[in-house]
Design an enzyme around this catalytic site. Sequence first.
Site, PDB file in Angstrom:
ATOM      1  N   GLN A 341      16.451  30.608  12.554  1.00 15.80           N
ATOM      2  CA  GLN A 341      17.113  29.337  12.807  1.00 15.80           C
ATOM      3  C   GLN A 341      16.929  28.990  14.272  1.00 15.80           C
ATOM      4  O   GLN A 341      16.724  29.882  15.109  1.00 15.80           O
ATOM      5  CB  GLN A 341      18.607  29.391  12.473  1.00 15.80           C
ATOM      6  N   THR A 511      22.035  35.861  12.228  1.00 17.48           N
ATOM      7  CA  THR A 511      21.483  36.880  11.339  1.00 17.48           C
ATOM      8  C   THR A 511      20.814  36.218  10.145  1.00 17.48           C
ATOM      9  O   THR A 511      20.503  36.861   9.154  1.00 17.48           O
ATOM     10  CB  THR A 511      22.613  37.859  10.933  1.00 17.48           C
ATOM     11  N   HIS A 512      20.563  34.932  10.256  1.00 10.05           N
ATOM     12  CA  HIS A 512      20.042  34.128   9.150  1.00 10.05           C
ATOM     13  C   HIS A 512      18.518  34.155   9.135  1.00 10.05           C
ATOM     14  O   HIS A 512      17.851  33.132   9.296  1.00 10.05           O
ATOM     15  CB  HIS A 512      20.566  32.699   9.259  1.00 10.05           C
ATOM     16  N   VAL A 513      17.953  35.343   8.954  1.00  5.20           N
ATOM     17  CA  VAL A 513      16.513  35.518   8.831  1.00  5.20           C
ATOM     18  C   VAL A 513      16.171  35.455   7.344  1.00  5.20           C
ATOM     19  O   VAL A 513      16.762  36.177   6.540  1.00  5.20           O
ATOM     20  CB  VAL A 513      16.070  36.867   9.422  1.00  5.20           C
TER      21      VAL A 513
END
Length: 583
Positions: A341, A511-513
């Site tokens: 992001q 942590t939005h991988v």
Amino acid sequence: MQQLKPVNVVIAGGGFVGLTLAKEITARTSLSVVVLERGQPRKLSDYAAGMDELDQALRYRMMQNLAEETATHRHSARATAVPIRQYGSFNPGTGVGGAGEHWGGISYRFYPEGFRLASFLREKHGGKLPENLAVQDWGVTYEEIEPYYWRSEQLIGVGGKAGNLQGKKVDGGNVFEGPRSHEYPNPPHKTTYATTLFEKAARELGYHPYPVPTATLSRNYTNPDGIARSACAYCGYCTRYGCMIGAKAQPTNILMPVLQKRRNFTLRTGCSVRRIVHREGKAEGLSYLDASGAEVMQPADIVIVASWTLNSARLLMLSKLGEQYDPATGKGTTGKNLTHQVSQATRVFLDKPLNAFMGAGGLGIGISDFDGKEGVDGFPGVLRGGNIRVMSTGEGPISGFGAIPPGEVKADWGAEWKKAALGWHDRAASISSEAEHLAYRQNYVDLDPTYTDKYGDPLIRLTLDWTEHERAQGAMVTKIQGQLAAAMGGRAAPPNSRLLERYTVTQYQSTHVNGGAIMGTAPDSSVVNPWLQHWHAPNLWVVGGSAFPQNGSGNPTLTILALTLRAADGLIDRYLKRPGGLL
């Protein structure tokens, strides 16, 4: 290798995805379900006894141990990757509940056009799109997933304010969101001084502020499974912590209480899954190392991979399932479309104390006037935008100290700095933004040829860098954040422009991988079909953020849960009646 008695379903990963699937399958069928989790059990009393900022927020006690298993990163296929030795850009969890234990609770839906983004951008821009853009349609529409969004919101008790209720725009909510069939299960949180200032400033500038939707409860709530949770106490120990009173939705407090009563459910902890065992287009089970280090094979009729994004993609590659993606030729699918992001923030110094030690992980006010397709046409080079918000998540006594307006002191240490830091303590807020990250042909994951984990298996390698589009997004939100800071009556510090010069693993972004095992409508362009069933092994399901063809601007957890519930329906209502490919 020890061979265990076969079960009907084996699931790799005991987080939100794995436990939600287990809950659905054990409730609606008589199938035996085993969940394998490499971490340890967690319970509410663990959190009540240990809300330690140094231990959890700064030393990452709830995260994956990087000394045992990490990832490597490089900016391009021509560069040499190096291991990530300390936590920076993302924080994968471990133990029962996974990252669902230490998340903040923010629960956005993605925008309708986001599920058909490739088609949308072609319709809007024709051939005038960035080189190497690799966005894809998801294979499902917003209309198809909306009922699952609603089920997910009820499951975790999301609080917020609808801005588009059955097609009618509602002031006070996000008027740019897709139509929702119901109002949120719970009302928004109370506002804080910082969020009130932001809301007032946004309205004065002609924007449309709304309460950020969150799964930290604003009131006592009982979900459809009969799980009762108490309202948030605004203690501020939320993000990177497990909730000490259970007000934040976590797998351990909304899923485990249900599953523990089911005889056809088994949870095994301390089990590190190493391979998907498969032969001739069929998954036969999972092999893992147990807590004693013994190698074990769990045979099963149905195999589900439900780990965190990078771990799911790595497991597929280690198991040699599917064809590895090659960015030079564009062939292969496993590992393609790695996205994160685009995060940017502006620090604002205000006129009086904020009581910022109080808060909740999802307590905030946001605007979406420059989110998704909205407002971006006024910014050359920007195809998709992001949300902008002020959050009151709770400032820790260590991490919340030391913010000083630019130019206030000559050095960032010493007596003069200490005096200024004390004077400005509790007078700073952040206007933050998370923008969509588009997929590009050159951003992907594969197995590192040099570095291994403690078992000798290759680490996963991230090849990822920003393009001019991400830098244009950063410039857009930075400009708007500056306008909002001025309207709030605050002194703004310059944004961290280094964050968007090159992608960095040293500074936290989210942590939005996502990506690596993406969903789609054809096996030559995706790993799983729209039901999240593997194209090359119909009894294998790969569920989670790894299925996203590209990332949205909001926290992906709600979308992951919605896709999980849809996958459960496909497995139970369709696959079990007629095993085989669902497309």
